[in-house]
Design a protein around this motif. Structure first.
Motif, mmCIF file in Angstrom:
data_model
loop_
_atom_site.group_PDB
_atom_site.id
_atom_site.type_symbol
_atom_site.label_atom_id
_atom_site.label_comp_id
_atom_site.label_asym_id
_atom_site.label_seq_id
_atom_site.Cartn_x
_atom_site.Cartn_y
_atom_site.Cartn_z
ATOM 1 N N ASN A 311 0.788 -1.222 0.000
ATOM 2 C CA ASN A 311 0.000 0.000 0.000
ATOM 3 C C ASN A 311 0.822 1.275 0.000
ATOM 4 O O ASN A 311 0.528 2.215 0.721
ATOM 5 C CB ASN A 311 -0.956 0.014 1.213
ATOM 6 C CG ASN A 311 -1.985 -1.094 1.143
ATOM 7 O OD1 ASN A 311 -2.371 -1.524 0.065
ATOM 8 N ND2 ASN A 311 -2.406 -1.578 2.300
ATOM 9 N N SER A 312 1.898 1.312 -0.796
ATOM 10 C CA SER A 312 2.546 2.591 -1.051
ATOM 11 C C SER A 312 1.551 3.441 -1.828
ATOM 12 O O SER A 312 0.888 2.954 -2.746
ATOM 13 C CB SER A 312 3.813 2.386 -1.871
ATOM 14 O OG SER A 312 4.705 1.563 -1.171
ATOM 15 N N VAL A 313 1.407 4.713 -1.464
ATOM 16 C CA VAL A 313 0.311 5.494 -2.019
ATOM 17 C C VAL A 313 0.753 6.917 -2.308
ATOM 18 O O VAL A 313 1.583 7.488 -1.585
ATOM 19 C CB VAL A 313 -0.903 5.489 -1.057
ATOM 20 C CG1 VAL A 313 -0.529 6.078 0.301
ATOM 21 C CG2 VAL A 313 -2.080 6.237 -1.654
ATOM 22 N N ILE A 314 0.236 7.499 -3.407
ATOM 23 C CA ILE A 314 0.387 8.913 -3.661
ATOM 24 C C ILE A 314 -1.011 9.483 -3.922
ATOM 25 O O ILE A 314 -1.922 8.799 -4.373
ATOM 26 C CB ILE A 314 1.295 9.217 -4.861
ATOM 27 C CG1 ILE A 314 0.726 8.644 -6.163
ATOM 28 C CG2 ILE A 314 2.700 8.706 -4.614
ATOM 29 C CD1 ILE A 314 1.454 9.131 -7.408
ATOM 30 N N GLY A 315 -1.179 10.772 -3.632
ATOM 31 C CA GLY A 315 -2.430 11.438 -3.833
ATOM 32 C C GLY A 315 -2.685 12.449 -2.725
ATOM 33 O O GLY A 315 -1.880 12.575 -1.795
ATOM 34 N N PRO A 316 -3.790 13.179 -2.811
ATOM 35 C CA PRO A 316 -4.807 13.052 -3.879
ATOM 36 C C PRO A 316 -4.360 13.710 -5.186
ATOM 37 O O PRO A 316 -3.653 14.698 -5.175
ATOM 38 C CB PRO A 316 -6.007 13.770 -3.289
ATOM 39 C CG PRO A 316 -5.399 14.831 -2.422
ATOM 40 C CD PRO A 316 -4.176 14.214 -1.828
ATOM 41 N N LEU A 317 -4.782 13.121 -6.285
ATOM 42 C CA LEU A 317 -4.612 13.711 -7.609
ATOM 43 C C LEU A 317 -5.989 14.229 -8.063
ATOM 44 O O LEU A 317 -6.996 13.532 -7.905
ATOM 45 C CB LEU A 317 -4.096 12.677 -8.612
ATOM 46 C CG LEU A 317 -2.845 11.885 -8.194
ATOM 47 C CD1 LEU A 317 -2.479 10.871 -9.281
ATOM 48 C CD2 LEU A 317 -1.680 12.812 -7.931
ATOM 49 N N ILE A 318 -6.018 15.439 -8.602
ATOM 50 C CA ILE A 318 -7.260 16.060 -9.025
ATOM 51 C C ILE A 318 -7.262 16.184 -10.553
ATOM 52 O O ILE A 318 -6.366 16.810 -11.123
ATOM 53 C CB ILE A 318 -7.451 17.456 -8.404
ATOM 54 C CG1 ILE A 318 -7.222 17.407 -6.878
ATOM 55 C CG2 ILE A 318 -8.823 18.002 -8.718
ATOM 56 C CD1 ILE A 318 -8.222 16.551 -6.148
ATOM 57 N N ILE A 319 -8.249 15.585 -11.207
ATOM 58 C CA ILE A 319 -8.356 15.640 -12.660
ATOM 59 C C ILE A 319 -9.272 16.800 -13.037
ATOM 60 O O ILE A 319 -10.394 16.907 -12.539
ATOM 61 C CB ILE A 319 -8.918 14.320 -13.224
ATOM 62 C CG1 ILE A 319 -8.177 13.118 -12.620
ATOM 63 C CG2 ILE A 319 -8.839 14.318 -14.742
ATOM 64 C CD1 ILE A 319 -6.705 13.085 -12.923
ATOM 65 N N VAL A 320 -8.784 17.694 -13.924
ATOM 66 C CA VAL A 320 -9.585 18.847 -14.332
ATOM 67 C C VAL A 320 -9.638 18.922 -15.850
ATOM 68 O O VAL A 320 -8.793 18.362 -16.553
ATOM 69 C CB VAL A 320 -9.004 20.166 -13.768
ATOM 70 C CG1 VAL A 320 -9.007 20.144 -12.243
ATOM 71 C CG2 VAL A 320 -7.602 20.417 -14.296
ATOM 72 N N GLU A 321 -10.648 19.657 -16.367
ATOM 73 C CA GLU A 321 -10.780 19.838 -17.807
ATOM 74 C C GLU A 321 -9.685 20.780 -18.300
ATOM 75 O O GLU A 321 -9.283 21.700 -17.607
ATOM 76 C CB GLU A 321 -12.150 20.434 -18.130
ATOM 77 C CG GLU A 321 -12.481 20.470 -19.611
ATOM 78 C CD GLU A 321 -12.586 19.086 -20.227
ATOM 79 O OE1 GLU A 321 -11.755 18.773 -21.100
ATOM 80 O OE2 GLU A 321 -13.468 18.321 -19.817
ATOM 81 N N ASN A 322 -9.191 20.508 -19.496
ATOM 82 C CA ASN A 322 -8.134 21.355 -20.061
ATOM 83 C C ASN A 322 -8.753 22.696 -20.446
ATOM 84 O O ASN A 322 -9.602 22.757 -21.329
ATOM 85 C CB ASN A 322 -7.541 20.674 -21.310
ATOM 86 C CG ASN A 322 -6.302 21.378 -21.795
ATOM 87 O OD1 ASN A 322 -6.032 22.512 -21.410
ATOM 88 N ND2 ASN A 322 -5.532 20.713 -22.640
#
Length: 322
Positions: A311-322
């Protein structure tokens, strides 16, 4: 020896002349020169001599036969690159193919160039403690998000929809033998912690198979060092505005002991097949990616399961519209 039937005549005598064929290989800084002296009977068939998928750069007719000269960059002719510790190994094959594919080559000769790596292979961010997890012994694991140029850690967690997410992982191995870093399993989730009821999106399953690559063109990038790996993940699958976390199990492994349960495989669309990241010639280890790969492990790293980090983890990642 395999015999080939053409126009009612069994042709094999010419093949035997290759046993003592004279081949010289000169490995330059970023290119290779191969001189291949062949039997007189093959002078008229020089267009069937190959280095990988490359024809001779030059062919010279000699009184005793002919000489095929190949001068190519190590990025050409489908050279395969393998990194072990600080060594960079390029491999390819000389082949004689009197008949077109799918007929096999009647002669093959392995070409190998070995180079010592340099500090240029190790970007500065390899020393970063960003996302580090201390493993067994002296192993220290890192996992983080790279910038779009792959030159440093990202300064933002905002990802433009449609772009790729470069996820970097590495292991500092101290006094250990050179180790190969693998991603055994990776999933995406909307939470920083995984619970039995957590819904996940599978990215890497089946002991190192990048299943997301078949549908979304995700892939592993070529390694700059055996102790690091970069997962190039397509962002199309994620909904905009949600916080996404990437959970991975990282494994440090003996690079000489790859098997079905310790590998890094991605799907190459143009070839329509699975390929092993670290040695395409061993891609048969990836044949199980569409079924079930064996979990039987060979003992590769001392004190197994040395190097396994859950359970190595990165985040949070936020996806946005270009």
């Amino acid at each position: 020896m395999v015999s080939f039937l053409k126009q009612g005549v069994i042709i094999f005598a010419v093949i035997a002349t290759f046993v003592n064929t004279d081949i010289d290989v000169d490995c330059g800084k970023d290119y290779v020169t191969v001189k291949w002296r062949v039997h007189p009977d093959l002078v008229s068939n020089a267009a069937r001599l190959f280095l990988g998928n490359c024809l001779p750069s030059q062919f010279i007719v000699l009184p005793t036969g002919g000489e095929a000269i190949f001068i190519y960059s190590l990025n050409d002719c489908k050279f395969k690159r393998l990194l072990t510790g600080n060594r960079v190994i390029y491999t390819n094959q000389l082949t004689y193919r009197p008949y077109g594919k799918p007929e096999p080559a009647v002669f093959t000769y392995q070409i190998k160039c070995v180079y010592n790596g340099s500090e240029e292979l190790d970007p500065r961010f390899l020393q970063s403690a960003y996302g580090s997890v201390k493993g067994n012994g002296e192993l220290v694991f890192h996992m983080g998000l790279l910038n779009e140029n792959l030159t440093a850690m990202a300064r933002t967690n905002v990802i433009l929809r449609g772009s790729f997410i470069p996820i970097w992982a590495a292991v500092e191995q101290g006094d250990h033998q050179p180790l190969l870093l693998l991603m055994d399993e990776c999933v995406a989730a909307l939470t920083a912690e995984l619970q039995p009821e957590t819904q996940v999106y599978p990215i890497i399953t089946n002991h190192g198979c990048l299943v997301d690559g078949k549908a979304e063109r995700s892939k592993f990038l070529s390694r700059y060092h055996s102790s690091a790996i970069v997962l190039y993940l397509n962002s199309f699958k994620f909904d905009m505005g949600q916080e996404v976390y990437i959970h991975c199990n990282l494994v440090a492994w003996d690079p000489e002991e790859l098997n079905e349960s310790r590998k890094a495989c991605h799907y190459v669309e143009e070839n329509e097949q699975w390929e092993l990241l670290d040695d395409v010639l061993q891609s048969s280890l990836c044949n199980c990616c569409d079924s079930k790969c064996s979990s039987r492990l060979k003992r590769g790293v001392p004190s197994e399961p040395q190097g396994l980090v859950q359970n190595s983890v990165i985040g949070p990642l936020i996806i946005v519209e270009n």
